[in-house]
Write a protein that holds these residues in place. Structure first.
Motif: not given
Lengths: 156, 590
Positions: B158-171
């Protein structure tokens, strides 16, 4: 008459002590090797663990993770999968379709539309399917909404 | 002390019995404890405990790891990998695109498909949906729940997914009842994610996730989740994947639809609603078994809520049609069942008002009176059935006639009319055939003329149509009576192939069989007549014989993977189950 008291041979004591010490050394030898092997295993295990830990440690400077648009990959995979399934289905059906027999010549009674002349209550029986689908419409439309919701393809 | 002697004599025996009882009780307790522990430990149950009771649909996937491992190591899969179907699947630009996209995705997440399959999705996955229906119009809610085997890996992914998508999503980190979750926003919408240990929950609705957290915190020590009970009652608790439909949730909205209907439509809607209200649950389940795969649709009803005719129709004793033992051993396709026309009539009558029922009766009598007499409904219909069936079988080898034997059979009793019911039906068919021949020959002449012929078989008359120019070899549509059955067949020989009751001893599908496609017999038919069929296909499709042979080989190789396809009904007091089973030539599981 009493027997004379036995006299130990000379040097028996030294001999016993020497043999006991030799026996102890003999028995201690495997223990030593076992202990040595265990110690070596621990050292090897520690070295492996150290290497692994070193490998697992995050290295922020290293640009290892490619910034891939995940959504795009997922979408591409989904589209490709749908295409594979459709292509395989079409291919299998086309191969199988050639086996179907040639259509029979037109038979006057068969093509006369005899069944279409049934109207009234029989016609309404035919419409039962339509009525069923109308009543079940909330179930069908909910299933449709659910699919779109989970595929994140919102349908308004 | 003498009076104690009998008692003392039986003491050892008594002690043994006591001891056995105690051991039995202890063993029982251990088994119950283990069963309880096993139930409590089931990942599926853990997830279903978190699903709200007012969902409309719930998809449950369990033990993907074990089932797929068994499948991927099976002899069937090994054979499938060398089949033309697999080659078709694997070769093509879309297959390359799929592999590339999958690789990109997995590399980005630093994982592999086996790891995802086994450690994350391998135990249980549940997807539930509550539609926005009913008077209170609660908003729709969707939930995806995953019970991973490795909690650390789940958190890491889950962390990796958030990290990989850091530029596309807002958390955004959020919390509810002391539990943390986060909100993910991207260009296509918002969803909420909650991770606790091995549990991953996703939802597009914040309310749904917060309610889930409440249920998660209150769930410890609760009994068997209601949804698990529902699946058990539907006989779908052990399936690899099950879609459960909750009829109650849709009831109000369906009623609203029914209210708008008028006249005969209103009666129809009301009848459908009566049946719907009697439904307790519906399950569509998929299972992998050693002998094949099964897709099963189960309806659970409350018989007391059904109208009397429907209760009689649905709960009547069901048994296999006698035709299963009459159709030939080498049948490629067999379809057979039992239909009590009286019960059917009453059942269908529940969908109509008395006037429509009367009109239907009049219309039936009027339409069929020319051929079958004035009162078809009373004089003919009660004497039809209950056995009916259809069969396709390979013709005997070594002859030019390749057209498969086809036969449709209906049990007909003689009835009380003169001529008897069975003879009236044959007369009607004869009249139709005569008109057909007359009409066809108006426009065709010479060797293209149609002829109606007849022959005798065991004293019974068989009528058949003949046209050697237009009909394929072996096709001569025929009809006649045999052993109490009215038979319409592809040729007189196909009628001959219908044996006496009990003539066939082939293995029957489980439950009450309705359909059986023998892939083995179909393959044998294609193999034995490959040359004739290749010629016919080449001529029909205007292709070369080699090309036609390639088509045939593809089909034969694909069919070699399977043994049969069966469709059957599994009756029980409160359940109606329809099962589609595909049996494979090699075991489907290791």
């Amino acid at each position: 008459m009493l027997m004379p008291a036995p006299v130990p041979p000379r040097g028996l004591r030294q001999q016993i002590v020497r043999k006991a010490l030799a026996d102890r050394r003999r028995r201690q030898r495997p223990r030593f090797w076992v202990a040595a092997a265990l110690a070596a295993s621990v050292v090897v295990a520690l070295l492996i663990a150290r290497n692994r830990l070193a490998n697992q440690r995050p290295v922020p400077e290293e640009p290892a993770v490619a910034r891939v648009p995940i959504d795009q990959s997922v979408r591409e995979a989904r589209e490709a999968l749908a295409s594979i399934v459709n292509r395989t289905k079409d291919e299998a059906l086309n191969q199988g379709r050639v086996l179907l027999p040639k259509p029979l010549p037109d038979m006057p009674m068969v093509s006369a539309g005899w069944g279409n002349s049934w109207t009234g209550p029989i016609g309404s029986l035919r419409e039962t399917g339509h009525g069923l689908s109308t009543t079940l419409e909330p179930v069908v439309s909910s299933a449709d909404r659910a699919v779109h919701l989970f595929l994140r393809d919102q349908k308004q | 002390m003498k009076f104690l002697q009998p008692a003392l004599a039986i003491m050892p025996q008594f002690a043994r019995i006591r001891l056995r009882s105690v051991v039995g009780i202890l063993l029982g307790a251990v088994i119950v404890a283990q069963a309880t522990a096993a139930r409590a430990a089931s990942p599926r149950d853990e997830l279903l405990r978190l699903v709200p009771e007012d969902v409309g649909f719930c998809l449950v996937i369990q033990d993907l790891r074990g089932q797929l491992d068994s499948f991927l190591n099976s002899r069937f899969y090994e054979r499938f990998r060398s089949s033309p179907l697999y080659r078709t699947l694997r070769h093509g630009p879309d297959a390359d695109q799929f592999v590339a996209a999958q690789k990109q995705l997995l590399e980005a997440l630093h994982t592999s498909w086996p790891e995802l399959r086994d450690e994350i999705f391998g135990d249980a996955v549940v997807i539930s949906y509550r539609p926005a229906l009913g008077k209170d119009k609660k908003p729709e809610q969707g939930l995806i729940l995953v019970r991973a085997r490795k909690a650390d890996l789940l958190r890491e992914l889950v962390n990796r997914l958030n990290d990989v998508q850091a530029n596309e999503i807002k958390i955004d980190k959020r919390s509810h009842a002391g539990a943390e979750y986060f909100q993910r926003d991207d260009a296509r919408g918002t969803h909420f994610v909650y991770v606790r240990g091995s549990l991953l929950a996703l939802s597009p609705n914040e309310d749904a996730l917060e309610q889930l957290i409440d249920r998660d915190q209150a769930a410890a020590g609760a009994g068997v989740p209601p949804l698990v009970q529902q699946l058990e009652k539907l006989g779908a608790a052990e399936a690899l994947a099950t879609l459960w439909i909750n009829p109650r949730i849709f009831e109000a909205e369906m009623e609203r639809h029914a209210e708008h209907a008028r006249g005969s439509d209103a009666i129809l809607h009301r009848a459908i609603m009566t049946y719907w209200k009697a439904l307790e649950g519906i399950a569509l389940s998929f299972s992998l078994e050693p002998q094949g795969a099964e897709l099963r649709l189960t309806f659970r009803t409350e018989p007391k809520r059904l109208p009397e005719p429907a209760r009689q129709f649905l709960t009547a004793e069901t048994k296999p049609s006698e035709l299963w033992s009459r159709f030939p051993e080498n049948a490629i396709l067999t379809v057979a069942g039992r239909m009590n026309t009286g019960e059917w009539n009453s059942f269908l009558g529940t969908f109509m008002d008395p006037k429509s029922r009367g009109d239907l009766r009049d219309q039936l009598n009027r339409k069929a009176s020319a051929a079958l007499g004035d009162n078809v409904v009373d004089d003919i219909l009660p004497f039809l059935g209950p056995d009916w069936g259809f069969c396709i079988a390979a013709p005997p080898g070594g002859r030019p006639e390749w057209f498969p034997h086809m036969a449709w059979a209906l049990r007909v009793q003689r009835g009380k009319t003169n001529p008897p019911v069975d003879q009236s039906l044959v007369n009607m068919l004869k009249a139709f055939a005569g008109i057909m021949v007359f009409a066809y020959n108006m426009n065709h002449a010479g060797d293209d003329e149609l002829a109606l012929r007849s022959l005798k078989r065991d004293g019974a008359e068989i009528n058949y149509l003949k046209n050697d120019k237009q009909f394929p070899p072996g096709f001569q549509p025929a009809f006649g009576l045999k052993d109490g059955y009215l038979i319409i067949a592809s040729s007189p020989q196909a009628i001959d192939a219908l044996g006496r009751a009990g003539a066939t001893t082939k293995a029957m599908p489980a439950g009450v069989p309705l359909l059986r496609l023998s892939v083995v017999q179909l393959s044998r038919f294609l193999e034995e007549r490959k040359d004739i069929l290749a010629d016919h296909i080449a001529e029909k499709h205007r292709i070369t014989k080699e090309e036609a042979s390639r088509h045939l080989n593809f089909v034969r190789e694909a069919l070699a993977l399977f043994e049969s396809v069966e469709f059957s009904q599994q009756p029980s007091v409160d359940r109606i189950s329809l099962a589609l089973r595909v049996r494979t030539a090699d075991p489907l599981k290791r």
